[in-house]
Design an enzyme around this catalytic site. Structure first.
Site, PDB file in Angstrom:
ATOM      1  N   GLU A  27      18.698  31.077 -28.488  1.00 16.43           N
ATOM      2  CA  GLU A  27      19.283  29.765 -28.224  1.00 16.43           C
ATOM      3  C   GLU A  27      18.611  28.716 -29.107  1.00 16.43           C
ATOM      4  O   GLU A  27      17.380  28.672 -29.203  1.00 16.43           O
ATOM      5  CB  GLU A  27      19.117  29.381 -26.755  1.00 16.43           C
ATOM      6  CG  GLU A  27      19.930  28.151 -26.389  1.00 16.43           C
ATOM      7  CD  GLU A  27      19.790  27.777 -24.912  1.00 16.43           C
ATOM      8  OE1 GLU A  27      20.793  27.361 -24.312  1.00 16.43           O
ATOM      9  OE2 GLU A  27      18.673  27.904 -24.380  1.00 16.43           O
ATOM     10  N   ASN A  65      18.181  34.327 -21.109  1.00 17.91           N
ATOM     11  CA  ASN A  65      18.974  35.478 -21.537  1.00 17.91           C
ATOM     12  C   ASN A  65      19.482  36.260 -20.324  1.00 17.91           C
ATOM     13  O   ASN A  65      18.717  36.554 -19.401  1.00 17.91           O
ATOM     14  CB  ASN A  65      18.126  36.418 -22.399  1.00 17.91           C
ATOM     15  CG  ASN A  65      17.289  35.682 -23.412  1.00 17.91           C
ATOM     16  OD1 ASN A  65      17.792  35.042 -24.319  1.00 17.91           O
ATOM     17  ND2 ASN A  65      15.974  35.759 -23.242  1.00 17.91           N
ATOM     18  N   HIS A  75      14.904  27.540 -12.425  1.00 23.63           N
ATOM     19  CA  HIS A  75      15.723  26.970 -13.504  1.00 23.63           C
ATOM     20  C   HIS A  75      16.451  28.085 -14.258  1.00 23.63           C
ATOM     21  O   HIS A  75      17.671  28.009 -14.479  1.00 23.63           O
ATOM     22  CB  HIS A  75      14.812  26.189 -14.458  1.00 23.63           C
ATOM     23  CG  HIS A  75      15.532  25.502 -15.573  1.00 23.63           C
ATOM     24  ND1 HIS A  75      15.752  24.145 -15.593  1.00 23.63           N
ATOM     25  CD2 HIS A  75      16.083  25.973 -16.721  1.00 23.63           C
ATOM     26  CE1 HIS A  75      16.405  23.812 -16.694  1.00 23.63           C
ATOM     27  NE2 HIS A  75      16.615  24.914 -17.397  1.00 23.63           N
ATOM     28  N   GLU A  76      15.706  29.119 -14.646  1.00 21.37           N
ATOM     29  CA  GLU A  76      16.311  30.182 -15.447  1.00 21.37           C
ATOM     30  C   GLU A  76      17.270  31.033 -14.633  1.00 21.37           C
ATOM     31  O   GLU A  76      18.297  31.496 -15.158  1.00 21.37           O
ATOM     32  CB  GLU A  76      15.214  31.052 -16.065  1.00 21.37           C
ATOM     33  CG  GLU A  76      14.194  30.294 -16.894  1.00 21.37           C
ATOM     34  CD  GLU A  76      14.803  29.375 -17.934  1.00 21.37           C
ATOM     35  OE1 GLU A  76      15.861  29.726 -18.498  1.00 21.37           O
ATOM     36  OE2 GLU A  76      14.238  28.293 -18.179  1.00 21.37           O
ATOM     37  N   HIS A  83      20.577  29.359 -14.350  1.00 17.92           N
ATOM     38  CA  HIS A  83      21.357  29.547 -15.585  1.00 17.92           C
ATOM     39  C   HIS A  83      22.207  30.815 -15.545  1.00 17.92           C
ATOM     40  O   HIS A  83      23.203  30.904 -16.277  1.00 17.92           O
ATOM     41  CB  HIS A  83      20.423  29.646 -16.784  1.00 17.92           C
ATOM     42  CG  HIS A  83      20.104  28.328 -17.423  1.00 17.92           C
ATOM     43  ND1 HIS A  83      21.074  27.416 -17.779  1.00 17.92           N
ATOM     44  CD2 HIS A  83      18.914  27.794 -17.813  1.00 17.92           C
ATOM     45  CE1 HIS A  83      20.496  26.373 -18.349  1.00 17.92           C
ATOM     46  NE2 HIS A  83      19.193  26.563 -18.377  1.00 17.92           N
TER      47      HIS A  83
END
Length: 935
Positions: free
Chosen positions: A177, A315, A347-348, A351
């Site tokens: 990213e 990812n 947070h991840e 996503h």
């Protein structure tokens, strides 16, 4: 591929080798045109819409000895429009062979020729066919290539860690990213060009490979290597592809639905992975329930990467982290570290739905990914660990931070057109993350929980495995509101917050039973009226009632009728709205009196916002500083961390400006003001780790301030603790929350022996959290030679990791003398820094701004301007424009405010003013000449 290379690849369909082992090079020296005078067939940074990818088959073989990798990729293409060109993204890849195969296959196919061209500027390659590719047909593109493992933190890059016995181990990891998948394999590297990915990794037996999906099989090869084949992925964007080849150990568990959750780290750090594993499972299950959509993959890996620029990367199925964001050492880490690890994991994992399952169409709507993940990290953390007070952390690290950044004229709208890789990297900033999260929190409070969650669930379900822009979200939320019987046009409200930069200042005038409101843009540097209007969810309560009243303000000026006379109102309750409030002077003074007499009438969040708004209004010039300082006098009775944290932040910024402008008298008066308000708290603190997280934060904050006062015992006590710890070779237990502060005092007051000892402890430590604390302390040395050594060691990735270069810079940038040293270092090594961190990256931007934001003179303004504008021509990059504006704001601030601040402080602390040597003229010399101490 080198910029000055030109390839002609004439390739036979029948002779194409599956293993790409017999690649031919045809190379002539020219520009990236195929023949002299020929231009690249595509001029836009965005890829053409004539072809889309459907499935990638990627084989990667990293060579650790030579620090290179070879790759081959087969891409199944669908042609939407007739075209002669296959244009896709590629950067720094040396193409060995390429082939285009029409589908379905037929016997006796004619020989095809492909001509390869490259656009270095747009990071694209074009394969031009001698035969037109027909709309409605499918083709397979085969490409083999080689490349070096990257020395930066993006693409497919090499990373290193040291074991306890001093052995250096290497691994290879990816970070794609936003636009770096093209550095690992040729691809359609745009978020809307989703496809299925099948990954194969060739490795030696000493290493282990992981990717987005579980491993399907491992096949031994004749050369002794192993070939790991992974399951087909779900349909996803190229920037979410990931693979890691390492010798890491792992620990696993399963969620209630059977999803395998694993944490990977070097074997010596596995003891630090238990909390991440626990939090990962709990948060994954929370989001499945919250979004009402099961996590779609069979596994999720959380991997601690020892060299990592960002905090983490989402990812799909393989989340990579900086070590400090994943590892929690029960012996050293604090509740604050636990909060950080929890937030980053949350947070991840957020996503995996917002960003991975539903992805923005283009990077202009990056905030849909990052704003939502940032907001949801606090929602999830509050659910998992309510004792950590995530709401306070949201205000400090997200809300107030966004207000600060967005008050500069060089800010930008949340949704902003971007047309290059550098511009895309610049979107990963405070506006996308923190302002995005703040306006979502505001919208959540406006719509209420059932409407908000109902809308986002519908949005995610409707656009799963696809792409969206912000209007799709507004439509889903509006529909949810209508279904709940509420009439609200979410798009009309939210466009005013996403399509224009900045935020409003709501001016409040209390006249009897009428409340008059007006709105205007708030900026720190004066500017003419922009004409911007916001639809503002205005909330307030009054001196007579704690009931919160809500009003949607749509016009520049409005009024609200009150049922009773009130002494005061408090607007923007608990800072749920993304705006500042200016009260008429009589009301503000009544509020100040209320704070002094009974501050519990306001919540701690509201007390913090009163401090922050008042000092910002004074800084801007809307209010006199005497009013802000008078309001701050109420802090003498304050016991809560949040209001004191905001007050200290403003005092620290003032002290910095006065230090860099050499206004020593005002500095001494400001320090006296801080001491007069916080002395009681300083003396009440215990040197231990007791209490809640806010109480621990308060203790760390006030003792860190106390060590700066010679007449207080804090510095001496910290020094004694350091030497006791040092004499025991670091084996005695220090208070975990105060370790960093104790280290800093030990280094600042010590010499070579203390510094060398702490450096040895840095090298020996396997705790990344401990290393950061030690490194910050090492940077506090008085030795210029040692400061230079730290900077060089970090830049060269020797002893100190390059990822921690910013930690050293931020510490050194705090004082005028060290700031000049680090600024010269950055100038001298600029090309190396750009190569390592990339132009436009938030990391490099923070490095520059942390230095230049301190400057207060026109001379420094011109120096910074000259460095970045000639010959580098970087004047249009956001961090350059922001740096220059911040210096201008500092110059103007001193010119407008120095005298009035000094005047109020002199009146309040007359004795200090008359006795401090920096505040009075020196005694006249016998010869009758007066010598004045600089102020």
């Amino acid at each position: 591929m080198p910029a000055n290379n030109r390839f002609f690849l004439v390739l036979m369909l029948a002779s194409f080798s599956k293993t790409f082992e017999e690649a031919r090079y045809i190379n002539t020296s020219a520009n990236h045109s195929a023949t002299p005078g020929e231009v690249f067939p595509w001029s836009s940074y965005r890829l053409p819409d004539s072809i889309i990818p459907e499935h990638y088959y990627i084989t990667i073989h990293p060579d650790f000895q030579n620090r290179t990798f070879t790759g081959r990729v087969k891409i199944l293409l669908a042609v939407l429009k007739d075209t002669d060109h296959v244009v896709l993204n590629s950067k720094n890849l040396q193409v060995r062979e390429a082939l285009l195969l029409p589908l379905p296959e037929h016997h006796n196919q004619k020989q095809l020729s492909l001509r390869l061209q490259e656009s270095v500027q747009n990071e694209q390659v074009a394969f031009t066919s001698s035969t037109t590719l027909q709309a409605g047909r499918k083709y397979e593109l085969f490409v083999s290539y080689t490349a070096a493992l990257s020395s930066s933190f993006s693409g497919f890059y090499k990373a290193f860690y040291r074991t306890r016995n001093g052995t250096t181990r290497m691994l290879a990891a990816t970070h794609f990213e936003a636009t770096s998948a093209r550095k690992a394999f040729p691809c359609f590297d745009e978020p809307s060009m989703k496809a299925v990915f099948s990954i194969t990794i060739i490795r030696d037996q000493q290493h282990y490979a992981i990717s987005n999906m579980p491993k399907r099989t491992t096949m031994p090869r004749a050369d002794g290597l192993l070939e790991d084949h992974f399951l087909h992925s779900v349909k996803m964007s190229s920037y979410l592809v990931a693979f890691v080849v390492s010798d890491f150990a792992s620990k696993s568990t399963a969620s209630k639905r059977g999803t395998k959750v694993s944490v990977f780290a070097p074997s010596e750090q596995m003891v630090q992975t238990q909390y991440a594993l626990h939090a990962g499972v709990k948060i994954l299950q929370f989001f499945e329930e919250y979004f009402q959509i099961p996590y779609p993959l069979p596994k999720i890996d959380l991997v601690a990467i020892p060299d990592f620029e960002a905090g983490a990367m989402e990812n799909w199925g393989l989340i990579t982290f900086r070590e400090t964001s994943l590892l929690y050492d029960p012996k050293i880490s604090t509740l604050r570290n636990k909060l950080w690890v929890t937030e980053v994991i949350a947070h991840e994992l957020a996503h995996q739905w917002f960003g991975n399952l539903v992805t923005m169409e283009w990077w202009n709507d990056l905030w849909l990914n990052e704003g939502f993940a940032t907001y949801m990290e606090f929602v999830a953390t509050n659910h998992l660990e309510p004792s950590l007070c995530a709401e306070d952390q949201l205000l400090i690290t997200t809300f107030y931070r966004a207000l600060e950044k967005d008050s500069f004229r060089t800010s930008h709208p949340i949704s902003l057109p971007v047309r290059s890789s550098a511009q895309i990297r610049e979107m990963f900033d405070v506006v996308s993350y923190c302002k995005g999260a703040s306006i979502l929190r505001m919208l959540h409070n406006l719509l209420t929980e059932p409407i908000f969650t109902g809308g986002i669930r519908a949005y995610l379900k409707e656009h799963s495995y696809g792409n969206a822009h912000q209007d799709y979200l507004w439509q889903a939320l509006t529909k949810s509101a209508v279904e709940a019987g509420e009439s609200v046009n979410v798009k009309a409200i939210m466009d005013t917050w996403t399509m224009q930069k900045g935020y409003p200042l709501v001016s409040v005038t209390l006249q009897g039973r009428k409340l008059k409101l007006s709105q205007s843009i708030f900026t720190l540097y004066p500017q003419s009226d922009t004409g911007f209007l916001w639809q503002i969810p205005f909330t307030f309560y009054t001196s007579n009632s704690t009931v919160v009243i809500s009003h949607l303000m749509k016009s520049k000026e409005e009024s609200i009728d009150l049922p009773h006379d009130v002494a005061w109102i408090k607007a923007n309750v608990n800072s749920t709205g993304f705006y500042r409030v200016s009260y008429d002077l009589p009301t503000l003074r009544v509020i100040s009196r209320q704070l002094r007499e009974q501050h519990s009438a306001f919540s701690r969040s509201d007390r913090a916002s009163l401090i922050d708004d008042t000092f910002h209004l004074a800084s801007q010039g809307t209010l006199k500083y005497s009013e802000a300082f008078s309001l701050s006098l109420s802090l003498g009775k304050e016991k809560e961390y949040l209001p004191i944290r905001m007050f200290v932040a403003h005092m620290t910024r003032m002290l910095s400006k006065f230090a860099f402008s050499r206004e020593r008298c005002v500095m001494q008066l400001l320090k006296k003001h801080i001491l007069s308000l916080l002395r009681g708290l300083m003396q009440a603190q215990r040197w231990d780790d007791s209490g809640t997280l806010p109480q621990q934060n308060l203790r760390t904050l006030v003792l860190s301030i106390a060590k700066g006062y010679r007449r207080l015992p804090a510095a001496q006590h910290a020094e004694r603790l350091f030497h006791h710890w040092m004499e025991a070779d670091g084996k005695t237990q220090l208070p975990r929350t105060l370790r960093g502060m104790v280290f800093q005092v030990g280094i600042k007051k010590g010499g070579d022996r203390e510094w060398t000892f702490l450096l040895r402890k840095y090298i020996e430590s396997t705790s990344s959290t401990d290393k950061v604390q030690i490194l910050a302390a090492l940077s506090r040395t008085r030795s210029t030679r040692k400061k230079k050594w730290l900077l060089n060691a970090a830049l060269q990735n020797q002893v100190i990791k390059t990822q921690d270069f910013g930690t050293i810079v931020r510490q050194l940038a705090r004082s005028p003398k060290s700031n000049q040293l680090v600024w010269k270092f950055v100038q001298r090594h600029w090309s190396k820094l750009v190569k390592k961190f990339s132009l436009g990256s938030s990391y490099l931007s923070r490095i520059v701004v942390s230095i230049t934001s301190k400057y207060t003179t026109r001379k420094k303004y011109e120096e910074v301007k000259k460095f970045f504008r000639s010959p580098k021509n970087l004047r249009n990059l956001a961090f350059v424009r922001q740096s220059l504006e911040m210096i201008k704001v500092n110059i103007l601030w001193l010119k407008k405010n120095k005298k009035q601040i000094k005047s109020w402080l002199r009146e309040e602390y007359t004795e200090t003013y008359t006795t401090n040597r920096h505040c009075r003229p020196a005694l006249a010399l016998k010869r009758g000449r007066a010598l004045y101490v600089k102020t």
